[in-house]
Motif scaffolding. Sequence first.
Motif, mmCIF file in Angstrom:
data_model
loop_
_atom_site.group_PDB
_atom_site.id
_atom_site.type_symbol
_atom_site.label_atom_id
_atom_site.label_comp_id
_atom_site.label_asym_id
_atom_site.label_seq_id
_atom_site.Cartn_x
_atom_site.Cartn_y
_atom_site.Cartn_z
ATOM 1 N N LEU A 8 40.940 46.410 40.912
ATOM 2 C CA LEU A 8 40.869 45.013 41.330
ATOM 3 C C LEU A 8 39.434 44.528 41.469
ATOM 4 O O LEU A 8 39.164 43.338 41.295
ATOM 5 N N ASP A 9 38.519 45.439 41.769
ATOM 6 C CA ASP A 9 37.130 45.024 41.870
ATOM 7 C C ASP A 9 36.604 44.556 40.515
ATOM 8 O O ASP A 9 35.822 43.630 40.428
ATOM 9 N N ARG A 10 37.085 45.178 39.449
ATOM 10 C CA ARG A 10 36.659 44.751 38.107
ATOM 11 C C ARG A 10 37.242 43.380 37.777
ATOM 12 O O ARG A 10 36.588 42.566 37.123
ATOM 13 N N VAL A 11 38.461 43.124 38.200
ATOM 14 C CA VAL A 11 39.065 41.803 37.985
ATOM 15 C C VAL A 11 38.237 40.750 38.710
ATOM 16 O O VAL A 11 37.947 39.680 38.159
ATOM 17 N N TYR A 12 37.818 41.057 39.924
ATOM 18 C CA TYR A 12 37.002 40.110 40.694
ATOM 19 C C TYR A 12 35.675 39.847 39.974
ATOM 20 O O TYR A 12 35.235 38.703 39.848
ATOM 21 N N VAL A 13 35.035 40.902 39.480
ATOM 22 C CA VAL A 13 33.749 40.742 38.796
ATOM 23 C C VAL A 13 33.909 39.858 37.558
ATOM 24 O O VAL A 13 33.046 39.030 37.265
ATOM 25 N N ILE A 14 35.019 40.013 36.864
ATOM 26 C CA ILE A 14 35.262 39.183 35.679
ATOM 27 C C ILE A 14 35.463 37.723 36.078
ATOM 28 O O ILE A 14 35.029 36.808 35.365
ATOM 29 N N CYS A 15 36.122 37.484 37.223
ATOM 30 C CA CYS A 15 36.438 36.117 37.653
ATOM 31 C C CYS A 15 35.300 35.400 38.364
ATOM 32 O O CYS A 15 35.311 34.176 38.469
ATOM 33 N N VAL A 16 34.311 36.130 38.864
ATOM 34 C CA VAL A 16 33.248 35.537 39.683
ATOM 35 C C VAL A 16 32.573 34.343 39.019
ATOM 36 O O VAL A 16 32.358 33.322 39.676
ATOM 37 N N PRO A 17 32.256 34.394 37.748
ATOM 38 C CA PRO A 17 31.561 33.230 37.162
ATOM 39 C C PRO A 17 32.370 31.931 37.232
ATOM 40 O O PRO A 17 31.794 30.848 37.267
ATOM 41 N N SER A 18 33.694 32.024 37.274
ATOM 42 C CA SER A 18 34.491 30.791 37.295
ATOM 43 C C SER A 18 34.839 30.336 38.709
ATOM 44 O O SER A 18 35.394 29.249 38.883
ATOM 45 N N LEU A 19 34.527 31.130 39.729
ATOM 46 C CA LEU A 19 34.827 30.762 41.116
ATOM 47 C C LEU A 19 33.633 30.060 41.739
ATOM 48 O O LEU A 19 32.481 30.449 41.538
ATOM 49 N N LEU A 28 40.987 37.248 48.814
ATOM 50 C CA LEU A 28 41.509 37.889 50.022
ATOM 51 C C LEU A 28 43.011 37.703 50.177
ATOM 52 O O LEU A 28 43.630 38.322 51.039
ATOM 53 N N SER A 29 43.611 36.866 49.347
ATOM 54 C CA SER A 29 45.037 36.570 49.465
ATOM 55 C C SER A 29 45.929 37.809 49.416
ATOM 56 O O SER A 29 46.833 37.941 50.238
ATOM 57 N N PRO A 30 45.734 38.750 48.487
ATOM 58 C CA PRO A 30 46.598 39.939 48.481
ATOM 59 C C PRO A 30 46.513 40.741 49.782
ATOM 60 O O PRO A 30 47.526 41.242 50.280
ATOM 61 N N LEU A 31 45.336 40.841 50.361
ATOM 62 C CA LEU A 31 45.185 41.556 51.626
ATOM 63 C C LEU A 31 45.888 40.814 52.760
ATOM 64 O O LEU A 31 46.527 41.429 53.617
ATOM 65 N N PHE A 32 45.795 39.496 52.751
ATOM 66 C CA PHE A 32 46.432 38.689 53.780
ATOM 67 C C PHE A 32 47.951 38.810 53.718
ATOM 68 O O PHE A 32 48.616 39.033 54.730
ATOM 69 N N VAL A 33 48.515 38.697 52.526
ATOM 70 C CA VAL A 33 49.967 38.785 52.363
ATOM 71 C C VAL A 33 50.462 40.186 52.736
ATOM 72 O O VAL A 33 51.485 40.334 53.419
#
Length: 110
Positions: A8-19, A28-33
Motif C-alpha cells: 500500500l505504501d507503493r500505491v500511495y507513492v504513485i498517487c501522491v502527485p495527484s493529491l 487514512l480511510s482504510p485504517l479508520f474503517v
Amino acid sequence: PLPPPPNLDRVYVICVPSLHGAQHLACLSPLFVTSLLAFVSGIPILERQADKKWGSQQAYRDYKAKVPVLIPFLHTPGLESPTAPLEETGDMEAQAGAVAEALEEPLNQQ
C-alpha cells in the motif's frame, strides 16, 4: 504459503502527485474503517451476541479459539474476547428450558 500483502505504501507513492492538501487524508480511510469495525461497531457487538447465544457450547469455544476474528490466518489477541462465562449462559439455558416447557404444555393438553 500465503501471498505477500499488497504494498500500500507503493500505491500511495504513485498517487501522491495527484493529491493536493487535505486529499492526503484519504489514505487514512482504510485504517479508520478497520478501527471502527474492530473496536466500535462490528466485532465487539457480534462477539457479545455470539457469546451469549453459543458461549456454553464446547464446539463454539473451540471454533473461537481456532478462527481469527478479522484478518484470515492472523490471530489478533487484542480483538479476540474470551468466551462468555458459564454462569451467564447458565441463566440462558434455564430460560430456554422454561420456554421449551411452555411450548410443550399446549401440545400435552390436546
